[in-house]
Each structure stands twice: as C-alpha cells, then as structure tokens.
Write an enzyme that holds these catalytic residues in place. Structure first.
Site, PDB file in Angstrom:
ATOM      1  N   VAL A 130       2.984  -5.355  -5.029  1.00 25.27           N
ATOM      2  CA  VAL A 130       1.739  -5.142  -4.445  1.00 25.27           C
ATOM      3  C   VAL A 130       1.012  -4.804  -5.291  1.00 25.27           C
ATOM      4  CG1 VAL A 130       2.788  -2.094  -5.863  1.00 25.27           C
ATOM      5  CG2 VAL A 130       0.345  -2.209  -3.628  1.00 25.27           C
ATOM      6  N   ARG A 146       2.610   0.964  -3.117  1.00 23.28           N
ATOM      7  CA  ARG A 146       1.529   1.385  -2.432  1.00 23.28           C
ATOM      8  C   ARG A 146       0.296   1.454  -3.021  1.00 23.28           C
ATOM      9  NH1 ARG A 146       4.917   5.377  -3.431  1.00 23.28           N
ATOM     10  NH2 ARG A 146       4.056   6.862  -4.147  1.00 23.28           N
ATOM     11  N   HIS A 153      -3.335   1.419  -7.462  1.00 17.06           N
ATOM     12  CA  HIS A 153      -1.789   0.979  -6.628  1.00 17.06           C
ATOM     13  C   HIS A 153      -0.840   1.301  -7.499  1.00 17.06           C
ATOM     14  CE1 HIS A 153       0.525  -2.127  -8.912  1.00 17.06           C
ATOM     15  NE2 HIS A 153      -0.878  -2.347  -9.875  1.00 17.06           N
ATOM     16  N   CYS A 154       0.611   2.029  -7.193  1.00 20.06           N
ATOM     17  CA  CYS A 154       1.674   2.251  -7.534  1.00 20.06           C
ATOM     18  C   CYS A 154       2.972   1.395  -7.541  1.00 20.06           C
ATOM     19  CB  CYS A 154       2.985   3.743  -7.145  1.00 20.06           C
ATOM     20  SG  CYS A 154       2.481   3.869  -5.401  1.00 20.06           S
ATOM     21  N   ALA A 155       3.653   1.622  -7.901  1.00 22.28           N
ATOM     22  CA  ALA A 155       5.290   0.448  -7.531  1.00 22.28           C
ATOM     23  C   ALA A 155       4.964  -0.314  -5.971  1.00 22.28           C
ATOM     24  CB  ALA A 155       6.481   0.997  -8.336  1.00 22.28           C
TER      25      ALA A 155
END
Length: 478
Positions: A71, A31, A27-29
């Site tokens: 997320v 998504r 995952h990123c910031a």
C-alpha cells in the site's frame, strides 16, 4: 518509466469521484483511507475491478480501500498521479468527522482512547492467560496438581510474570488518562501523572475496599472534611472522567493565562483540581456507574434467560464491530474483571472471531482456484483465527453477505452454549483460537464451542451458497 501501480492509481482516482471529491487521503498498513466529500460518487463496482484492489469498506467516516502490503508504494503513485498531498491518519480522522453523526463521533472517540492500549492489553491477556494455565489448571499427569505446585522453575516464572500483568491491568487508569491526553492534544505527561494518582501505593487498593471496614479506610484529614484514600486500580470509567476533565481544564486555562507564565500555572490549575475532583466526585461516581453496568451485564448472563442473552450477544457482536460499538465491550469486560474477577463476554467475543474465520474458510474452499481472492481470503482467515476480524468481514464476508450471516448464526449457537455452561475468562487479550488460554472456568465447554464455530459457519456458508440464500453477488464457480 511508468510505475506498476500507475494505471491502477489512475483508475482508483477516477472511481472515487476524482480529485475534487477527495477531502483527505492517507494510508495505514494495508489500506488507502479516503475522506470523500460525497461518498455516493464512489463507484464500488469499478473500484472492485481494479487489479490492485482486494476489497473496500466504509468505517468511521472513511472510505477504505484494501491494497495489501504494498500500500505504501501504491499510495506514493496515487499521490503522484492525483497531485494530492496526503495527510496523517490523525488528520484524516479529524476530517472524517464531517461525515459522522453525534453517535458515530462518540464511538470514534471511544475507539481512539482504547486503540493505543490494545497492544498492551493483548500482551497482558497472553501473560495472565499463561499464568492461568500455570497456577489454576490441575493436570491428571501431575497427580491432580498444578504446574506451579510441582515445579519451582515455573513457580518462579509465574511470580515474575505477575509484574507485567499487574502493570497492564491494575495500572490501566494510567494508560487511559495518557491516551485521553494524547487524543485531546493536551500534555501527555500530565495525563500520566493523573493516572498514577489514581493507583498510587499510598491509596487503599481497589481490590481491598470491599474487605475493609469503613472505619479502617485511610483518609486525608483537612479538619473540616475528610477524603477517603481509595485507589481505582483497573477501573475504567473513573479514569475516563478524570482524563477528560484534565484535558478540558488545560485547554480552558491555556486560553486565559498569558503565554509567559502558562508553563507554570496551566499544569498546576489543571492537574490539582482534577486530582481533587477525581477522589471526591468523579472517582466514586465513575465507580458506581461502572458497577451498575457490570452488575447489569452479569445479571443478564446469570439469569434464567441467560441462554437468550448469550445467543443475542453472539449473533450481534460481529455487526457491532462494523459500527465500532464493539469498543464499548472492552470497557465492560475490564469492569467485569475488576468487579467480579472474570468476564462472561470475552469467551463469546473470541468465538465470534473464530466463526468469521470459518466462514472465510468455506469461501476459500468454494472458490478454490481464485488466486486474486485468495490474496485477501487466506490472510483474512488466519487473522480471524488469531482474533482480528476486520479483514475477513470487510474483505470477504460482507462482500457476499451470506458467509457473514452464517458466521453470526454459528457465533450465536456457541455463545448460547458457553453462557449456559457458565464459561468465563480470567481476562481479555488475544481472541480467536488463542483465546482458550484466558478461560477461567469451563475449558472443555469452551473447546466444544470452538468446534461449533469452526463447523457450523463452514457448513452453513456452503449450504447458503448452494441453496441461493443471500448470495446474489457470489460468482458461482462450478
């Protein structure tokens, strides 16, 4: 006790094709990033119906699901219900390459080189844009003088700000060679050293080469051969060629040199030949390639059909972002700035950002009251106006299609206008509305074009919705 994301995580696991279909997840910031064994097994309609999901798209071989600022909690719950250990973003990128063709892999490499440099380029763009206002723009209220001509304080600020501005753009090759070493998994400090040898103060500055007679160019004299001591300040392609050569040589020598002495000989045999090749072969060739590219682009933008060039570029820039090809424009922009002192492309890129945001603004207006969608659309619109378009395009505009087309048309008209009016930017940096501070020539015309990219996409989006143009997916809310 069940986590608030438990049911949504289970639904997402099922909708992406189950545990067996997931090759990697990270995952990123905002998504979740999936590498799927078979992307066709992902049920997009089912995913879209999950309450926590705010959109999805596929890019660089990864199926990305927009969750938002929570997320990290969603990811933890997804890992718990699926039993899948997550991987780092870099590891996910490596796995994702199994889903790419050669062109997509080349684009991904280019993106991975420039992405770590973007924060510095944005800051540098803001600094040079601000300096542009201080030293280049005459004000009627100041008797036709610039701010630095009437204020010692701002004169000092302007001079001081050149320090970071020069560090970012003139010494850009250092960042490029470091980024390549980082991306290739080789020794990063060697990449930094290589970059410094391309911009060392010992060398004739690249900006001074054109004005220096051939006989006055300094050189290293080896008796049987002389090598010009020319720097490559702000040059992109020479730095890329040298950076890749260094990385490949280091990997080669690590394979053949015994580990006991590798710390001594691998850096030496990788670095010294690369520095020599950079100044004898790669630098001159790379400079020539970069000049040909920038000359070709500049010729198109200053030709008798420049209006067509501007319209086509303005229309196609947003689709380039989808493919990742827009990363190539960073190199072209920087090369144009290095060669001719300004860029015609950056104004059109900034206008394309605004156009996508205005299309989202129209969707917000048309779908007012849709609280779930507004969690995506409002931040996405703001992001566009500040120069980042991916959330808007993937979360809203491509979902409905017709807003995306409306934005492309608005961007094309504005691109044609600024090209005809000769609008240029002094540098690249922040796009969207703040992009106006980077404008070198044609502030007034750029402001008019900004108004175009606010009004035209907004009106066209509502018109396309009303008359049923490419809007079968839109849920009409009367």
């Amino acid at each position: 006790m069940a986590n608030k994301f438990t049911e949504d995580a289970k639904s997402l696991l099922s909708a992406v094709g189950g545990k067996e279909n997931i090759a990697a997840v990270s995952h990123c910031a905002t998504r979740m990033r999936f590498v799927l064994n078979d992307a066709d097994l992902a049920n997009e309609k089912e995913i879209e119906s999950i309450p926590s999901v705010k959109g999805m798209f596929t890019q660089a071989g990864q199926f990305q699901v927009i969750i938002g600022n929570e997320v990290a909690q969603f990811y933890n719950e997804f890992s718990a219900v699926s039993g899948i250990e997550g991987v780092s973003k870099d590891a996910a990128k490596v796995t994702a390459k199994q889903n790419m063709n050669w062109l997509q892999r080349a684009i991904a490499v280019l993106a991975e080189i420039f992405s770590p440099l973007i924060p510095a380029i944005i800051v540098g763009g803001l600094i040079l844009g601000f300096r542009n206002i201080l030293e280049q723009v005459p004000f009627d209220a100041l008797g036709g003088q610039t701010i630095v001509e009437v204020s010692q304080f701002w004169h000092g600020v302007n001079a001081f700000l050149w320090l970071p501005g020069e560090a970012i753009f003139h010494f850009l090759p250092v960042g490029i060679t470091w980024s390549i070493a980082k991306k290739m998994g080789t020794t990063q400090i060697l990449g930094i050293v290589l970059g410094i040898t391309l911009v060392s103060p010992q060398l004739l500055n690249a900006y001074g080469v054109a004005g220096t007679a051939a006989a006055d160019i300094p050189f290293w004299d080896f008796g049987f051969i002389q090598i010009n001591m020319v720097g490559y300040q702000a040059q992109v392609i020479p730095a890329m060629l040298a950076g890749f050569m260094l990385s490949y040589l280091e990997k080669f020598f690590r394979k053949i040199i015994p580990e006991a002495i590798s710390m001594i000989f691998v850096p030496f045999f990788a670095l010294i030949p690369t520095i020599l090749a950079a100044h004898v072969i790669l630098g001159p060739i790379g400079w020539r390639i970069g000049s040909v590219i920038s000359d070709a682009v500049n010729a198109g933008l200053t030709s008798s059909v420049n209006w067509l060039f501007g319209a086509v570029f303005g229309f196609l820039y947003a689709p380039l972002v989808i493919t990742g090809l827009h990363h190539m424009t960073n190199a072209i922009d920087l090369q144009l700035v290095a060669d001719i002192g300004s860029t015609n492309l950056w104004p059109m890129i900034a206008l394309s950002n605004i156009a996508q945001g205005s299309a989202v603004l129209a969707i917000i207006f048309a779908h007012r009251g849709n609280k779930k969608e507004e969690q995506v659309s409002i931040p996405a619109m703001i992001s566009c106006y500040l120069g980042v378009t991916e959330p808007a395009m993937f979360g809203i505009n491509l979902k409905y299609v017709y807003p995306f087309l409306a934005a492309m048309i608005g961007s094309a008209i504005a691109g044609m206008y600024v090209t005809l009016m000769g609008v240029t930017a002094k540098t690249i940096g922040v796009g969207g509305l703040p992009g106006i501070i980077s404008i070198k020539d044609g502030y007034g015309h750029f402001a008019i074009a900004m108004a175009m990219t606010i009004v035209i996409p907004f009106v066209l989006t509502l018109a396309f919705r009303k008359f049923g143009v490419l809007n079968k997916m839109d849920t009409v809310m009367e």
